[in-house]
Design an enzyme around this catalytic site. Structure first.
Site, PDB file in Angstrom:
ATOM      1  N   TYR A 226      -2.310  -1.176  10.365  1.00 60.16           N
ATOM      2  CA  TYR A 226      -2.203  -1.420   8.912  1.00 60.16           C
ATOM      3  C   TYR A 226      -0.894  -0.835   8.380  1.00 60.16           C
ATOM      4  CZ  TYR A 226      -3.740  -1.213   3.978  1.00 60.16           C
ATOM      5  OH  TYR A 226      -3.856  -1.336   2.611  1.00 60.16           O
TER       6      TYR A 226
ATOM      7  N   SER B  37       0.868  -1.185   0.000  1.00 58.63           N
ATOM      8  CA  SER B  37       0.000   0.000   0.000  1.00 58.63           C
ATOM      9  C   SER B  37       0.898   1.225   0.000  1.00 58.63           C
ATOM     10  CB  SER B  37      -0.843   0.011   1.281  1.00 58.63           C
ATOM     11  OG  SER B  37      -1.413   1.294   1.493  1.00 58.63           O
TER      12      SER B  37
HETATM   13  C1  BGC Z   1      -6.078   1.649   2.536  1.00 58.27           C
HETATM   14  C2  BGC Z   1      -7.308   2.512   2.425  1.00 58.27           C
HETATM   15  C3  BGC Z   1      -6.914   3.949   2.074  1.00 58.27           C
HETATM   16  C4  BGC Z   1      -5.990   3.973   0.880  1.00 58.27           C
HETATM   17  C5  BGC Z   1      -5.514   5.380   0.488  1.00 58.27           C
HETATM   18  C6  BGC Z   1      -5.216   1.815   1.308  1.00 58.27           C
HETATM   19  O1  BGC Z   1      -4.057   1.048   1.445  1.00 58.27           O
HETATM   20  O2  BGC Z   1      -6.472   0.298   2.639  1.00 58.27           O
HETATM   21  O3  BGC Z   1      -8.024   2.474   3.629  1.00 58.27           O
HETATM   22  O4  BGC Z   1      -8.083   4.691   1.759  1.00 58.27           O
HETATM   23  O5  BGC Z   1      -4.867   3.175   1.141  1.00 58.27           O
HETATM   24  O6  BGC Z   1      -5.100   6.139   1.566  1.00 58.27           O
END
Ligand code: BGC
Length: 255
Positions: free
Chosen positions: A156, A143
């Site tokens: 996360y 991410s």
């Molecule tokens: C997350 C989302 C978030 C996005 C952008 C992703 O990795 O799971 O919750 O909206 O990143 O910030």
């Protein structure tokens, strides 16, 4: 086709980005193993869709947070299709809780599904690649938050930061075996993980305004790049991250 007869395992493959990856790699000729932990009916309809388009896929129920299940998953891929070529560590969850609010159970679950799973699946896949010979590839769906703080979603971020270092260190360790490890960092994507944002028009407006391309990604925006990265065309890439975020990480401020 970019992935003719390659065996590709996709964790968390029956929804969101995973589902789009399954469709994209199957369309490039791969034999796909769709890992899932819930909603077997969605897995069956996804497999039917792949088969209707002339592709090949099977479903495997495996909880990626348990290394024993990961062994079963990789074993099933090899038993069904003869070898493993690409592992895609896609399964992921988030709790959207702050440091002050995150419980031990929240933390453990997020880290187990997002990071521990990728660590042990990479280890098991690497052993398989080495024993069968000919190298291999691990793609991690990370991410933008592997690098970029997301206040209110700290476990996360911690897990994705770990995936980034897993990719870099495993890529360095496994390079001499011709095994590559590449991270993909999506920005905001229209998947179940973002349902609460999509359901809130004010939040959506704010989010879209922060994205230079002015829209959330569709899962296929990510999956098309993943299918390319899974192929031999990306053969000299390892131990690095490919960001697919519509420019959101450039964080334009200055009003
Ligand atoms: C997350 C989302 C978030 C996005 C952008 C992703 O990795 O799971 O919750 O909206 O990143 O910030």
């Amino acid at each position: 086709m970019l992935l003719q007869d390659k065996t590709v395992v996709v964790t968390g493959g029956n929804s969101g980005i995973g589902e789009a990856i399954v469709l994209a790699v199957a369309a490039q000729g791969a034999n796909v193993v769709v890992d899932f932990v819930a909603h077997p009916e969605e897995t069956s309809s996804l497999i039917a869709k792949v088969e209707a388009a002339g592709g090949h896929a099977i479903g495997v129920k495996a909880d990626v947070s348990r290394p024993a299940d990961l062994h079963t998953m990789i074993g099933k891929a090899v038993d069904s299709y003869g070898r493993l070529d690409v592992l895609i560590n896609n399964a992921g969850i988030e709790t959207r809780t702050s440091l002050l609010d995150t419980t031990e159970a929240d933390f453990d679950k997020v880290v187990a599904v997002n990071l521990k799973s990728a660590f042990f699946a990479t280890q098991i896949a690497a052993k398989q690649f080495i024993s069968q010979g000919g190298g291999g590839l691990v793609l991690n769906i990370s991410s933008v938050h592997e690098d970029w703080p997301m206040p209110g979603n700290i476990a996360y971020c911690v897990s994705k930061g770990g995936v980034r270092m897993l990719t870099r260190t495993a890529g360095v360790e496994l390079g001499p075996h011709d095994i590559r490890v590449v991270n993909i960092a999506p920005g905001a994507v229209a998947t179940p993980i973002n349902a609460s944002t999509e359901d809130d028009p004010a939040k959506m407006k704010q989010l879209e305004a922060a994205i230079p391309l002015q829209r959330m990604a569709q899962p296929s925006d990510i999956a098309d790049v993943v299918a390319f990265l899974a192929s031999g065309r990306a053969r000299y890439m390892t131990a690095t991250t490919v960001v697919i975020d519509g420019g959101i990480m450039q964080g334009s401020v200055g009003l």
